[in-house]
Structures are given as structure tokens and as C-alpha cells.
Design an enzyme around this catalytic site. Structure first.
Site, mmCIF file in Angstrom:
data_model
loop_
_atom_site.group_PDB
_atom_site.id
_atom_site.type_symbol
_atom_site.label_atom_id
_atom_site.label_comp_id
_atom_site.label_asym_id
_atom_site.label_seq_id
_atom_site.Cartn_x
_atom_site.Cartn_y
_atom_site.Cartn_z
ATOM 1 N N GLU A 68 0.736 -1.191 0.051
ATOM 2 C CA GLU A 68 -0.179 0.112 -0.020
ATOM 3 C C GLU A 68 0.829 1.275 -0.057
ATOM 4 O OE1 GLU A 68 -0.587 -2.677 1.724
ATOM 5 O OE2 GLU A 68 -2.727 -3.273 1.507
ATOM 6 N N PHE A 109 -9.530 -1.680 2.123
ATOM 7 C CA PHE A 109 -10.201 -1.325 3.496
ATOM 8 C C PHE A 109 -9.740 -0.231 4.248
ATOM 9 C CE2 PHE A 109 -10.816 -5.856 2.597
ATOM 10 C CZ PHE A 109 -12.227 -5.978 2.669
ATOM 11 N N HIS A 147 -10.888 -5.528 8.935
ATOM 12 C CA HIS A 147 -11.436 -5.336 8.073
ATOM 13 C C HIS A 147 -12.767 -4.466 7.996
ATOM 14 C CE1 HIS A 147 -8.363 -8.222 6.738
ATOM 15 N NE2 HIS A 147 -8.884 -8.181 5.540
#
Lengths: 344, 338
Positions: free
Chosen positions: A80, A103, A149
Site C-alpha cells: 500500500e 479497506f 477489515h
């Protein structure tokens, strides 16, 4: 006029509305690109049957690769910081990237690139940079996906100057606000509630843009104002329906954009009703909900006939077990009770 | 690698400007004229200059907290740089960034960066822009031995590798991340070797030798321009001053400092250029004098420039945002321009 509007409006799911906004904006502007983990899927494979294997983990970006190809609909490794940061660098140099952070709880593995790079770059550079970046990310409990999540921690981003934050509650708002977010020249965090993806609603065809920073009154009423965000707008509307059966007229304000905040719409409603309930699925401390309470206390106290009521989850992680998770999420019952409490 | 006379003159001038700029800041900081923190690049001039000698105005660089040298090599205006470090309204960032955030996007300088390892993902993004727009622009990503341990650096190397991005990664190994040597902090000791694991060419070079840097950079940048993907260069160099100004430098020996001073990149450039008959001593002396004058001029400009108007506090946060919302729930303490 009415006939024309009815003709133009058809029903789409929240998922389809987001997909349509992406498709239209990618057609309109060749610098718009999409990247994230498995936004198409199976990028290693030449096998035609593997193309678009996922289209995003919940299928939101399905089909886009067929029209725009793998250069513009770009699978990333599960890194990420790397790809969110690449989105920032691409935005600073002439692209208009839409980056998918699967998420919102994954912000922890890329937060520096969002808050120290994307958010501060324009200011640090004295206004000599534009970062037209959208980070699409999923929020929401109720999916039995447990603590990492299921967060709705958008207030973290509201906290940072330089970022805009959007959280639509309906398919039409999702389409119109995503189009606005992509066209915006500032970095925008676009929060999609995973439990809304299958919800259907009327969505205008063709170009449809809702300006950022405008709340919407989703139901008018005179006795109590219920301010809500994302899926909690639906719970607020359900509560308002039950309150109506009890002779109480609730006004439901959907914030839609969390930064900038439409203070005017909220304050006008409070001045009208004299009572305020704030419903937020985010953690209860230092949140948009507490911001709305602060707004009321600093600018509308003289209009309030009762203390402000908050309806939020507890200060705990999102639990896994269905009975625990159901107790965690703000329910229409709790909203009804809070509204009734403001009426004494 | 061939190098033109004009390029040699340019390179020596840039190196001398960086040295004069940093030496002057060292003196003026000690005299209390500079607010905040400055991290000086003196000693490392050959690296920024050897790389940027191959770049065009439309190429990009990302930089570090030790970014003055990268800025000067990429052509950022000296007056605007000095005014920025002084916190003045005429600064490159209107006094809002300071030494650690000097940027000039129009010159392809995507910002000094206060976050160690902040740059590699950004560099990949700039590389992606060039790739998707089909240009032959190259991005050079400068970072230090400290950042060579950061996850963002590995993620950037990986992305650049799989997407064959036109990015040249330049690790300026100056021997110390703050106080700590790579001998302690870098597992395996060999920074350049790490990049080979990402499937890209990688070399370690003498970063104190302009000509060595120039040659390695030329090959790497040409490769990136041809669309053949990223290259990694570990330039072994040395910083003359502390991590930041005010650092008492109690982590290395004076003997070590003298050793590296004896390998000074400017001195060696002069020796080589004169010995090989490329440039004359008089030409080099003239550049030295010009550089001193340019830094004097930059300091004068910075000193005489006005401080920012307090109302500037609230500008440049967003391209578009309701101004009153920038100081929410209370009266703003500065005028709000709507």
C-alpha cells in the site's frame, strides 16, 4: 419537466453507480487511471479467461479493464505505501489517479504517503503543487469481517488539513460525488460502505456531478435533527419512520462530505428543530460526531432545547461474532431512543 | 564517457554553488541568522551534480531532508532557495516549507522530504506518469543509507521493477544515518546488492568522484529513457557537517573527517580537469568567484525580503475549500481572505 427527470432516472446498485462514475470519468479524461490490489486481477496471466478475474475484491471495478486496458486499470502488488505513494507522485506530475485502498483499516500501512505527502505537499510547496488524487476505500461493520477489515475510521482523515473526505449513502450520491472527487484538484478520500454495494436506488444517466461539501436533507422534519453518515443515514431514516408513527417528526441530514463540512445545513436544521442526535459508525472519540456536537455547542447552543445525543459504536475494535457485531453497530432502535430522549 | 566542455563548466559551477551555499549556511546558522533545522549537503556535491548533468528541465527528481544540493543541481533558483530557508515571503515555497521542503515542481523538483524513505513511492508515481503519457522523461530518486532500510524503499524498488518504470534510484551512502553507520544498521552490509534482488542493474560507485558518478548516471538515465526500466546506484560519499547544524558530531573521528576532506570532490574535479587539459585554472577560479558572488546575492535577497503576511497562514492548504472552515468552531486569529 417531471416526465423528463423520470425518464432519465433508472435504478442501479451502489456498486454499479460507482463503476459507472469511474467509467464515465475515464472516458472523459485520459489522465484518469485506476490502480489497486486486484482491481482487475490475474495480471500475471495471458489467458483470456483469466482477464478481470476479480474486478476488485467485491467486484466494483469489474469490466473496466475491457474498455480501458491494463495500463489504465492497473493491478498492484500488495504494497500500500508503494502504490498509494505512486498515486501521489503521479498526481503531482500530471495524472489523475484513482487508487483503491481495499479497506480503510489498511491506512496503517500507507498513512505517511497520505498524510505527510499527499495532504501536505501543496501547502509545503507554497501552493505550487496540485494533487488530484482519489483514494477509494471500503468502510463499515456488519460483514462479519472482524476488527481489521470493518473500520469506519474516516475521521482520521478529516483530522488532516489538505485532505477532503466523502462518504456517500445512496447510489446516486455515490455516482455524483465520485465524479466530483475525480475532477477535484485536491486529494480526496472516498469512503464506500461495503454493506451498501447491493443497495439499489435511482441514479441519473450520463454526466452527474454533486459538488463536494454539500449535505443533503434526506427527510424533512420539525421536532428533532438526526445527522448521519454513510450507512447510518439508512438507519436514521428507518428510525425517523418509526418516530413518525409515534407522532415525532425527525429531520435526517446526510452529511455526504465530511471535509469540508457543510456547517450551514446542519446549523439551519438545528435552529429549526432545537434538538440534535448524531449517528456515526466511526469510533466515538475525536470523531465527526463529536465535531457536530462541537459545532452545535459553539454556534447553536441558544437554539438547543435538550443536550446533544450521540449514537455511535463503543470504544472497542469491531468484534467478529454476529451477536457482538450486531450489538456494536448503531441500531435504529438506539436512534429512536436517543431522539425520544431529546424530547424529554 | 565523453563530456563536453560546456557540461564540465556547468558541473563545476553547480558543485561550487552547492559548496558555497552550504558553507555559508553553516556560518550563518552558527551566527543565529537561520530559523529551524538545516541539513547540509557539503561533501556530497558530485552525486547530485553527476546525476542532474544528464537531466532535462522536464525530468523529475525526488529528494531528502538533505536536499539543497539536489535543488541547486536541478536548477532551482538560488535566491528563492535562500529566502525559503530564511522563512521569507519570496521563498520558493513562500516560507511555508523551509529547508526540509524546498520544491519547484515546474523545474521537476518534487520536493525535499522530511520523511526518510518518503521519496521512492513518489518517484514511482512520476515514472508512471511518464510511462503512461508515452514521454521519455526520467525520474531520479535520491535517498540515503538510512532510507535504504525503509519499507517504502523496497516497495518502490519492487514497483519500479515490475512496471519497468523510468526511475534511477540513487542511494547516497554518506556513512551515517543521523549518528548511526550502515555497519550497524544495514544487514548484509551491501546496499547495492539489495537492489539486484529486485531484478535491476545495480552498482556501487565512488560518489566523491564526479567523473565516476557522471558515467554511471549517464548509463542509468539513458537506459531509463529507452524504456528499459530502473537502475540502482549506491554512491559512496561523505557529509562534512553533522546530521543537522548544531550536531556536536560525537560519533566519528576527526581523522576520518580529514581523510574524506583529502578526497574532496571539488578538489579532485579541479585536479583532473586541469591535468587532462579540459579546463584551465583561471576558468575554474573565475567560477569560484562567480559562485561566491551568487551566494552573497542570494543571502542579501533573503535578508532583505519581507516575512510572509500572517493571512498567508490559511492559503495554499487546498486548491478549493471554504476558507472559514480552516479555523473551525472559533474566530480566526488572522484575516480570512474569502
Amino acid at each position: 419537466m417531471t416526465a423528463m427527470v423520470e425518464e432519465a432516472v433508472r435504478t442501479l446498485s451502489y456498486r454499479e453507480a460507482i463503476n459507472e462514475a469511474l467509467r464515465l470519468e475515464m472516458r472523459r479524461d485520459p489522465t484518469v487511471i485506476l490502480m489497486g490490489e486486484d482491481v482487475t486481477g490475474a495480471s500475471h496471466s495471458e489467458d483470456e479467461s483469466h482477464l478481470d478475474a476479480w474486478g476488485g475484491v467485491l467486484g466494483v471495478t469489474k469490466g473496466l479493464v475491457h474498455e480501458f486496458g491494463r495500463q489504465r486499470v492497473r493491478d498492484t502488488p500488495i504494497t500500500e505505501s508503494g502504490f498509494v505513494g505512486a498515486g501521489v507522485g503521479a498526481a503531482a506530475t500530471g495524472l489523475r489517479p484513482v487508487v483503491e485502498l481495499m479497506f480503510i483499516g489498511f491506512m496503517g500501512v500507507c498513512l505517511d504517503q497520505i498524510v505527510n505527502q499527499a495532504a501536505k505537499m501543496r501547502y509545503m510547496f507554497g501552493g505550487k503543487a496540485r494533487i488530484p488524487l482519489v483514494i477509494r476505500t471500503m468502510i463499515g461493520a456488519g460483514f462479519r469481517a472482524a476488527a481489521q477489515h470493518s473500520d469506519s475510521i474516516y475521521s482520521t482523515f478529516v483530522h488532516f488539513p489538505g485532505l477532503k473526505v466523502v462518504a456517500p449513502a445512496t447510489p446516486a450520491d455515490a455516482k455524483g460525488l465520485l465524479a466530483a472527487a475525480i475532477r477535484d484538484d485536491d486529494p480526496v478520500i472516498f469512503c464506500e460502505h461495503k454493506l451498501l454495494y447491493d443497495m439499489k436506488g435511482p441514479v441519473p444517466e450520463g454526466e452527474y456531478v454533486i459538488p463536494l461539501g454539500q449535505a443533503e436533507i434526506k427527510r424533512e422534519g420539525g421536532d428533532v435533527t438526526i445527522v448521519a453518515i454513510s450507512r447510518m443515514v439508512l438507519h436514521a431514516l428507518e428510525a425517523a419512520e418509526r418516530l413518525a408513527q409515534q407522532g415525532i417528526s425527525a429531520e435526517v441530514v446526510d452529511l455526504r462530505t465530511l471535509s469540508p463540512l457543510d456547517e450551514t445545513t446542519v446549523l439551519e436544521s438545528i435552529r429549526k428543530t432545537g434538538r440534535l442526535v448524531v449517528v456515526d459508525e466511526d469510533n466515538p472519540r475525536c470523531s465527526v460526531a463529536t465535531d457536530i456536537a462541537t459545532l452545535a455547542a459553539t454556534q447553536a447552543l441558544e437554539f438547543l432545547n435538550a443536550p446533544v445525543k450521540l449514537v455511535t459504536p463503543p470504544h472497542t475494535p469491531v468484534p467478529f461474532s454476529p451477536t457482538l457485531e450486531d450489538a456494536y453497530i448503531p441500531s435504529p432502535e438506539r436512534i429512536v431512543a436517543a431522539a425520544r430522549a431529546t424530547l424529554g | 564517457m565523453e563530456i563536453s566542455r560546456d557540461k564540465l563548466l556547468w558541473a563545476y559551477e553547480r558543485m561550487r554553488l552547492i559548496r558555497e551555499f552550504e558553507d555559508r549556511l553553516h556560518t550563518d546558522f552558527a551566527a543565529g541568522k537561520i530559523p529551524g533545522f538545516v541539513h547540509l549537503y557539503a561533501g556530497e556535491e558530485a552525486v547530485a551534480t553527476g546525476l542532474c548533468a544528464h537531466l532535462r528541465d522536464d525530468d523529475f527528481i525526488t529528494s531528502t531532508h538533505r536536499g539543497h544540493g539536489h535543488c541547486i543541481a536541478k536548477g532551482v533558483d538560488l535566491r528563492e532557495m535562500m529566502a525559503e530557508i530564511y522563512g521569507k515571503a519570496t521563498g520558493a515555497c513562500k516560507g511555508k516549507g523551509g529547508s526540509m521542503h524546498i520544491a519547484d515542481v515546474n523545474k521537476g523538483m518534487l520536493g525535499a522530504n522530511g520523511i526518510v524513505g518518503g521519496g521512492p513511492p513518489l518517484a514511482c508515481g512520476a515514472g508512471l506518469t511518464a510511462k503512461l503519457k508515452g514521454t521519455d522523461q526520467v525520474t531520479v530518486c535520491f535517498f540515503g543509507d538510512g532510507a535504504s532500510n525503509q519499507g517504502t524503499t523496497f516497495e518502490g524498488l519492487n514497483l519500479a521493477g515490475i512496471w519497468k518504470l523510468p526511475v534511477v534510484f540513487v542511494c547516497e551512502n554518506n556513512g551515517y544515518a543521523e549518528t548511526t553507520s550502515p555497519q550497524y544498521s544495514v544487514s548484509g552490509q551491501d546496499i547495492a546488492a539489495r537492489a539486484r534482488g529486485f531484478g535491476m542493474p545495480s552498482i556501487a560507485i565512488d560518489g566523491l568522484d564526479f567523473f565516476a558518478v557522471y558515467e554511471a548516471a549517464g548509463e542509468a538515465i539513458a537506459r531509463a529513457r529507452r524504456g528499459e526500466g530502473p537502475t540502482f546506484i549506491e554512491a559512496q560519499t561523505y557529509r562534512y557537517y553533522g546530521h543537522f547544524e548544531g550536531d556536536s558530531i560525537r560519533y566519528r573521528t576527526r581523522e576520518e573527517e580529514e581523510h574524506y576532506r583529502s578526497l574532496d570532490c571539488l578538489y579532485r574535479f579541479r585536479q583532473t580537469a586541469i591535468a587532462q587539459g579540459l579546463l584551465t585554472e583561471a576558468e575554474l577560479d573565475e567560477i569560484d568567484a562567480r559562485a561566491r558572488a551568487a551566494i552573497d546575492d542570494a543571502v542579501r535577497f533573503a535578508a532583505e525580503s519581507p516575512m510572509p503576511d500572517p493571512a498567508e497562514l490559511l492559503t495554499d492548504v487546498y486548491v478549493e475549500y471554504p476558507m472559514a472552515a480552516l479555523w473551525p468552531f472559533q474566530e480566526a486569529a488572522v484575516p480570512v481572505h474569502r
